[in-house]
Motif scaffolding. Structure first.
Motif, PDB file in Angstrom:
ATOM      1  N   PRO A 165      45.740  45.353   9.096  1.00  0.00           N
ATOM      2  CA  PRO A 165      45.135  45.172   7.776  1.00  0.00           C
ATOM      3  C   PRO A 165      43.628  45.396   7.854  1.00  0.00           C
ATOM      4  O   PRO A 165      42.978  44.996   8.818  1.00  0.00           O
ATOM      5  N   VAL A 166      43.073  46.034   6.853  1.00  0.00           N
ATOM      6  CA  VAL A 166      41.644  46.336   6.893  1.00  0.00           C
ATOM      7  C   VAL A 166      41.098  46.359   5.470  1.00  0.00           C
ATOM      8  O   VAL A 166      41.813  46.705   4.520  1.00  0.00           O
ATOM      9  N   ARG A 167      39.826  45.978   5.353  1.00  0.00           N
ATOM     10  CA  ARG A 167      39.131  46.113   4.070  1.00  0.00           C
ATOM     11  C   ARG A 167      37.671  46.446   4.351  1.00  0.00           C
ATOM     12  O   ARG A 167      36.913  45.604   4.830  1.00  0.00           O
ATOM     13  N   ASP A 168      37.303  47.689   4.084  1.00  0.00           N
ATOM     14  CA  ASP A 168      35.909  48.135   4.230  1.00  0.00           C
ATOM     15  C   ASP A 168      35.349  47.915   5.639  1.00  0.00           C
ATOM     16  O   ASP A 168      34.225  47.472   5.799  1.00  0.00           O
ATOM     17  N   ARG A 169      36.097  48.249   6.655  1.00  0.00           N
ATOM     18  CA  ARG A 169      35.602  48.159   8.026  1.00  0.00           C
ATOM     19  C   ARG A 169      35.973  49.436   8.790  1.00  0.00           C
ATOM     20  O   ARG A 169      36.669  49.392   9.794  1.00  0.00           O
ATOM     21  N   VAL A 178      48.270  51.421   8.980  1.00  0.00           N
ATOM     22  CA  VAL A 178      47.011  50.827   8.524  1.00  0.00           C
ATOM     23  C   VAL A 178      47.184  50.445   7.062  1.00  0.00           C
ATOM     24  O   VAL A 178      47.566  51.282   6.238  1.00  0.00           O
ATOM     25  N   VAL A 179      46.939  49.178   6.754  1.00  0.00           N
ATOM     26  CA  VAL A 179      47.074  48.693   5.380  1.00  0.00           C
ATOM     27  C   VAL A 179      45.671  48.481   4.823  1.00  0.00           C
ATOM     28  O   VAL A 179      44.950  47.570   5.233  1.00  0.00           O
ATOM     29  N   ASP A 180      45.269  49.339   3.883  1.00  0.00           N
ATOM     30  CA  ASP A 180      43.977  49.194   3.223  1.00  0.00           C
ATOM     31  C   ASP A 180      44.136  48.181   2.095  1.00  0.00           C
ATOM     32  O   ASP A 180      44.769  48.461   1.076  1.00  0.00           O
ATOM     33  N   ASP A 181      43.548  47.009   2.293  1.00  0.00           N
ATOM     34  CA  ASP A 181      43.723  45.913   1.349  1.00  0.00           C
ATOM     35  C   ASP A 181      42.687  45.987   0.229  1.00  0.00           C
ATOM     36  O   ASP A 181      41.813  45.132   0.090  1.00  0.00           O
ATOM     37  N   ALA A 182      42.791  47.059  -0.562  1.00  0.00           N
ATOM     38  CA  ALA A 182      41.926  47.273  -1.733  1.00  0.00           C
ATOM     39  C   ALA A 182      40.456  47.325  -1.350  1.00  0.00           C
ATOM     40  O   ALA A 182      39.620  46.574  -1.865  1.00  0.00           O
ATOM     41  N   SER A 183      40.116  48.255  -0.440  1.00  0.00           N
ATOM     42  CA  SER A 183      38.721  48.421  -0.042  1.00  0.00           C
ATOM     43  C   SER A 183      37.863  48.830  -1.227  1.00  0.00           C
ATOM     44  O   SER A 183      38.315  49.540  -2.137  1.00  0.00           O
ATOM     45  N   HIS A 184      36.605  48.400  -1.203  1.00  0.00           N
ATOM     46  CA  HIS A 184      35.668  48.805  -2.245  1.00  0.00           C
ATOM     47  C   HIS A 184      35.324  50.294  -2.104  1.00  0.00           C
ATOM     48  O   HIS A 184      35.094  50.990  -3.097  1.00  0.00           O
ATOM     49  N   ARG A 185      35.292  50.770  -0.834  1.00  0.00           N
ATOM     50  CA  ARG A 185      35.043  52.183  -0.555  1.00  0.00           C
ATOM     51  C   ARG A 185      36.175  52.692   0.338  1.00  0.00           C
ATOM     52  O   ARG A 185      36.072  52.696   1.566  1.00  0.00           O
ATOM     53  N   THR A 190      46.298  48.470  -4.180  1.00  0.00           N
ATOM     54  CA  THR A 190      45.328  48.542  -5.281  1.00  0.00           C
ATOM     55  C   THR A 190      44.773  47.166  -5.650  1.00  0.00           C
ATOM     56  O   THR A 190      43.733  47.065  -6.278  1.00  0.00           O
ATOM     57  N   VAL A 191      45.478  46.113  -5.274  1.00  0.00           N
ATOM     58  CA  VAL A 191      45.038  44.741  -5.523  1.00  0.00           C
ATOM     59  C   VAL A 191      44.929  44.017  -4.187  1.00  0.00           C
ATOM     60  O   VAL A 191      45.854  44.076  -3.369  1.00  0.00           O
ATOM     61  N   ASN A 192      43.807  43.358  -3.979  1.00  0.00           N
ATOM     62  CA  ASN A 192      43.601  42.652  -2.716  1.00  0.00           C
ATOM     63  C   ASN A 192      44.579  41.489  -2.583  1.00  0.00           C
ATOM     64  O   ASN A 192      44.605  40.583  -3.410  1.00  0.00           O
ATOM     65  N   GLY A 193      45.383  41.528  -1.525  1.00  0.00           N
ATOM     66  CA  GLY A 193      46.383  40.481  -1.310  1.00  0.00           C
ATOM     67  C   GLY A 193      46.020  39.502  -0.232  1.00  0.00           C
ATOM     68  O   GLY A 193      46.773  38.567   0.043  1.00  0.00           O
ATOM     69  N   GLY A 194      44.859  39.709   0.425  1.00  0.00           N
ATOM     70  CA  GLY A 194      44.486  38.828   1.518  1.00  0.00           C
ATOM     71  C   GLY A 194      45.212  39.193   2.797  1.00  0.00           C
ATOM     72  O   GLY A 194      46.105  40.056   2.801  1.00  0.00           O
ATOM     73  N   PRO A 195      44.848  38.560   3.904  1.00  0.00           N
ATOM     74  CA  PRO A 195      45.456  38.913   5.197  1.00  0.00           C
ATOM     75  C   PRO A 195      46.981  38.805   5.193  1.00  0.00           C
ATOM     76  O   PRO A 195      47.668  39.677   5.729  1.00  0.00           O
ATOM     77  N   ALA A 196      47.511  37.719   4.613  1.00  0.00           N
ATOM     78  CA  ALA A 196      48.959  37.532   4.623  1.00  0.00           C
ATOM     79  C   ALA A 196      49.663  38.625   3.825  1.00  0.00           C
ATOM     80  O   ALA A 196      50.638  39.226   4.294  1.00  0.00           O
ATOM     81  N   GLY A 197      49.170  38.896   2.619  1.00  0.00           N
ATOM     82  CA  GLY A 197      49.796  39.912   1.790  1.00  0.00           C
ATOM     83  C   GLY A 197      49.721  41.290   2.403  1.00  0.00           C
ATOM     84  O   GLY A 197      50.688  42.069   2.336  1.00  0.00           O
ATOM     85  N   ALA A 198      48.585  41.632   3.023  1.00  0.00           N
ATOM     86  CA  ALA A 198      48.435  42.951   3.644  1.00  0.00           C
ATOM     87  C   ALA A 198      49.380  43.104   4.834  1.00  0.00           C
ATOM     88  O   ALA A 198      50.001  44.159   5.013  1.00  0.00           O
ATOM     89  N   ARG A 199      49.481  42.058   5.654  1.00  0.00           N
ATOM     90  CA  ARG A 199      50.395  42.146   6.800  1.00  0.00           C
ATOM     91  C   ARG A 199      51.838  42.283   6.337  1.00  0.00           C
ATOM     92  O   ARG A 199      52.615  43.054   6.913  1.00  0.00           O
ATOM     93  N   ASN A 200      52.207  41.537   5.315  1.00  0.00           N
ATOM     94  CA  ASN A 200      53.580  41.627   4.818  1.00  0.00           C
ATOM     95  C   ASN A 200      53.880  43.017   4.260  1.00  0.00           C
ATOM     96  O   ASN A 200      54.990  43.544   4.433  1.00  0.00           O
ATOM     97  N   ALA A 201      52.899  43.624   3.590  1.00  0.00           N
ATOM     98  CA  ALA A 201      53.097  44.973   3.066  1.00  0.00           C
ATOM     99  C   ALA A 201      53.341  45.956   4.197  1.00  0.00           C
ATOM    100  O   ALA A 201      54.210  46.836   4.107  1.00  0.00           O
ATOM    101  N   GLY A 202      52.585  45.814   5.277  1.00  0.00           N
ATOM    102  CA  GLY A 202      52.810  46.676   6.434  1.00  0.00           C
ATOM    103  C   GLY A 202      54.132  46.390   7.114  1.00  0.00           C
ATOM    104  O   GLY A 202      54.820  47.310   7.586  1.00  0.00           O
ATOM    105  N   LEU A 203      54.514  45.112   7.168  1.00  0.00           N
ATOM    106  CA  LEU A 203      55.769  44.732   7.821  1.00  0.00           C
ATOM    107  C   LEU A 203      56.965  45.403   7.160  1.00  0.00           C
ATOM    108  O   LEU A 203      57.928  45.777   7.840  1.00  0.00           O
ATOM    109  N   ARG A 204      56.897  45.573   5.856  1.00  0.00           N
ATOM    110  CA  ARG A 204      58.016  46.184   5.141  1.00  0.00           C
ATOM    111  C   ARG A 204      58.225  47.649   5.512  1.00  0.00           C
ATOM    112  O   ARG A 204      59.298  48.217   5.240  1.00  0.00           O
TER     113      ARG A 204
END
Length: 485
Positions: free
Chosen positions: A94-98, A117-124, A143-157
């Motif tokens: 999971p990543v956001r703007d890094r 790589v799960v882009d958790d609604a990066s600003h850029r 498109t919507v920031n889900g936080g670390p848990a939500g991003a990991r779950n999205a990738g897990l699927r």
């Protein structure tokens, strides 16, 4: 589910072999385990290697009680590992703007490993897209920031392999980290294996906060391997780097939790009878926050997870877990009366006598009992000190305004843990700056706990738990884990 042939366990360094190999003393909570005539020959020195059903039963019992741990480097790699993570494990990041940190991590992963790589609604999002494409990683954009848990779950699927490695973008992994952790899954009850999280050395980490974090990070759980269970010295593990069995995760992390999602997952897995292993021989370097504002805010955020965890796991979140005699000892010392020391000595004497009676057939029962009682007393005092300076600090401040006894107790508590744990060669800090960082750490975390308690209108995360002596877990002195320490 039984341990396979060839599986090897080694006794924990604190486990004592007594009565000529007929008994073992140790574990969490501390217990005496007697070995029958059939089991004794299976223990070779301090190692048990599974060769038959009896060996599998003994090794499993030692693992379950914390008396022993897997000899991970002696275990075979899982099928398909081939010296790397292999095709059986997918990395989910999971990543956001890094983008810089993401590129650093991807460059060190084994060639050919599946990566999401799960882009958790990066600003850029543009730089993240470019880095993922450069390293051949599959990119999932939220498109919507889900936080670390939500991003990991999205990738897990999206994972189709038996194993998944969740790795935060600000982590650097050595090449053998995930392959070594995968060896733990030779135990069919292991659902998750986690490395030690150390501080990444960067130019920014050379300051006093960076040096403090390298030895007192909330994510660094020490040098001893452990079975991760509530109420033990390692009661949770951080999700900065986690290797897990996909079929054991079910729906993964709780997406409602922005903080403490790793603690919640550990405790849910333990409740279902699965094992989580902490393996400190494997290290993952994490780029800690080292500017005062970001660092303090993050420490406070950790504390805000206390009440949501208390709602989900009310029996696991206590800031201190004490046997009745431990609690009485702390109260007697805090009272600072003429009778305080005699009462404290009497409590220790009674506890020693009771333990010695339990160990009477092991040889030198009094000696072992004195050691256990001393450890329990130090642990109780350490937990009491943490209550004053960390979890209950707002009440402590009020108490100091009206009571000289509370002022003395707080001063002793604030100085004692620094005196006990400070090591110049480890910290690279003078005692003053080390002490300031330590107190700020407590202040920030405690603030977060109180914020969560006030929002939740509950004191559950602030109440110590008193448990029967034989069920109490002896914590390491000075333990500062997130959920209750």
């Amino acid at each position: 589910m039984t341990l396979p042939r060839g599986f090897e366990v080694t006794l924990d360094r604190s486990t004592r072999v007594l009565d000529g190999g007929r008994a073992l003393l140790g574990g969490n909570p501390v217990r005496l385990v007697r070995l029958g005539a059939r089991a004794r020959p299976l223990l070779s020195g301090r190692t048990v290697r599974v060769r038959d059903a009896a060996g599998a039963v003994l090794a499993d019992r030692l693992l379950e009680t914390g008396l022993a741990h897997p000899a991970v480097h002696a275990l075979p790699p899982p099928p398909g590992a081939d010296g790397g993570a292999g095709p059986d494990c997918t990395y989910v990041i999971p990543v956001r703007d890094r983008p810089r940190e993401l590129a650093r991590l991807l460059a060190g992963l084994p060639v050919g490993s599946p990566v999401v790589v799960v882009d958790d609604a990066s600003h850029r999002p543009g730089p993240v897209v470019a880095v993922a494409a450069e390293h051949g990683a599959r990119l999932l954009t939220l498109t919507v920031n889900g936080g670390p848990a939500g991003a990991r779950n999205a990738g897990l699927r999206l994972v189709t392999t038996p194993y998944v490695a969740f790795v935060d973008s600000d982590v650097v992994l050595p090449p053998d980290a995930v392959p070594t952790l995968l060896r733990h899954f030779a135990d069919p009850r292991v659902a998750m294996a986690v490395p030690r999280i150390t501080g990444l050395v960067t130019p920014a980490s050379a300051g006093w906060l960076g040096r403090y974090e390298r030895i007192r990070s909330s994510l660094d759980l020490g040098t001893d391997p452990a079975s991760v269970r509530p109420g033990t010295p390692v009661s949770w593990v951080p999700s900065a780097c986690v290797v897990a069995r996909v079929d054991a995760l079910a729906d993964g992390f709780d997406p409602r939790l922005r903080v403490g999602e790793d603690v919640d997952l550990c405790w849910r897995l333990a409740r279902s009878g699965l094992r989580v292993r902490y393996e400190p021989s494997v290290e993952a370097a994490h780029e800690h926050r080292v500017t005062l504002r970001d660092w303090f805010r993050r420490k406070a955020e950790y504390g805000t997870g206390a009440h949501p965890l208390a709602e989900r796991h009310p029996h696991n979140i206590a800031p201190a877990v004490l046997a009745p005699w431990n609690a009485a000892l702390v109260l007697a010392l805090v009272a600072q009366r003429r009778w305080s020391l005699p009462v404290a000595a009497g409590l220790c004497a009674v506890a020693t006598a009771r333990i010695a009676r339990t160990l009477r057939s092991t040889g030198q029962p009094v000696r072992h009992a004195v050691r256990l009682t001393g450890g329990g007393a130090v642990s109780a005092v350490a937990q009491g000190s943490a209550l004053l300076t960390r979890h209950w600090w707002p009440l402590t401040v009020l108490g100091c305004l009206v009571s000289s006894r509370i002022r003395r107790a707080t001063a002793v508590a604030a100085v004692a843990d620094i005196a006990l744990e400070y090591r110049r060669d480890r910290a690279g800090l003078d005692p003053v700056r080390y002490g300031i960082a330590r107190r700020l750490d407590d202040l920030a975390y405690g603030t977060g706990v109180w914020i969560s308690a006030l929002k939740g209108r509950s004191t559950a995360a602030l109440r110590p738990r008193i448990v029967p002596a034989r069920a109490s877990a002896r914590r390491k002195p000075g333990s500062r884990g997130r959920p209750g320490g």
